[in-house]
Design a protein around this motif. Structure first.
Motif, mmCIF file in Angstrom:
data_model
loop_
_atom_site.group_PDB
_atom_site.id
_atom_site.type_symbol
_atom_site.label_atom_id
_atom_site.label_comp_id
_atom_site.label_asym_id
_atom_site.label_seq_id
_atom_site.Cartn_x
_atom_site.Cartn_y
_atom_site.Cartn_z
ATOM 1 N N ARG A 155 0.853 -1.189 0.000
ATOM 2 C CA ARG A 155 0.000 0.000 0.000
ATOM 3 C C ARG A 155 0.890 1.241 0.000
ATOM 4 N NH1 ARG A 155 -2.451 -3.374 3.832
ATOM 5 N NH2 ARG A 155 -4.630 -3.828 3.437
ATOM 6 N N ARG B 17 0.296 5.090 1.294
ATOM 7 C CA ARG B 17 -0.590 6.020 2.004
ATOM 8 C C ARG B 17 0.214 7.258 2.350
ATOM 9 N NH1 ARG B 17 -3.326 2.613 0.182
ATOM 10 N NH2 ARG B 17 -5.022 1.467 1.132
ATOM 11 N N LYS C 208 3.809 7.144 1.592
ATOM 12 C CA LYS C 208 4.685 6.201 2.290
ATOM 13 C C LYS C 208 4.310 4.761 1.957
ATOM 14 C CE LYS C 208 5.743 9.277 6.051
ATOM 15 N NZ LYS C 208 5.805 9.494 7.475
ATOM 16 N N SER D 116 3.869 0.884 2.608
ATOM 17 C CA SER D 116 3.546 -0.044 3.682
ATOM 18 C C SER D 116 3.491 -1.436 3.078
ATOM 19 C CB SER D 116 2.186 0.309 4.298
ATOM 20 O OG SER D 116 1.747 -0.720 5.164
ATOM 21 N N THR E 105 2.859 -5.467 4.152
ATOM 22 C CA THR E 105 2.418 -6.369 5.208
ATOM 23 C C THR E 105 2.320 -7.786 4.663
ATOM 24 O OG1 THR E 105 0.105 -5.857 4.729
ATOM 25 C CG2 THR E 105 1.127 -4.622 6.506
#
Length: 114
Positions: A55, A57, A60, A62, A64
């Motif tokens: 992702r 956002r 930035k 991310s 996971t």
């Protein structure tokens, strides 16, 4: 027109139910689609445990582990097909062996003008 047939199933049950297809049956159906000129690509996916979600956002990154959402059914694989219309795509998707134990999502592929 191109359609993506997304194969969903409960990963823990995909190969354990009485109607569960084996890899040979899935390969045989893919070969049938290929011979008829409908198959563009098809692949099974590794376990959802191997998934990584990316992702951005607020600029930035991310990253996971795992799928993007908690669901009962996980994406197990796909068939990219060429069909005359949605009706034909549905008829082809209905014969994908894992449909007996999971579900097949049929979606038109949108052309990108690049």
């Amino acid at each position: 027109m191109k359609y993506l047939c997304l194969v969903y199933s409960e990963e823990s049950k995909l190969h354990d139910l009485p109607d569960s297809p084996d890899d040979a049956e899935c390969m045989a159906y893919a070969e049938t689609l290929q011979r008829s000129g409908h198959l563009l690509a098809a692949e099974p996916l590794e376990s959802v445990k191997t998934a990584t979600t990316v992702r951005i956002r607020a600029g930035k990154l991310s990253v996971t582990d795992g799928p993007f959402a908690e669901t009962k059914e996980q994406l197990a694989g796909f068939y990219l097909i060429d069909a005359q219309d949605l009706d034909e795509a549905i008829q082809l998707a209905a014969r994908i062996p894992p449909a007996r134990v999971g579900s097949i999502e049929v979606r038109p592929v949108r052309a990108l003008n690049v």
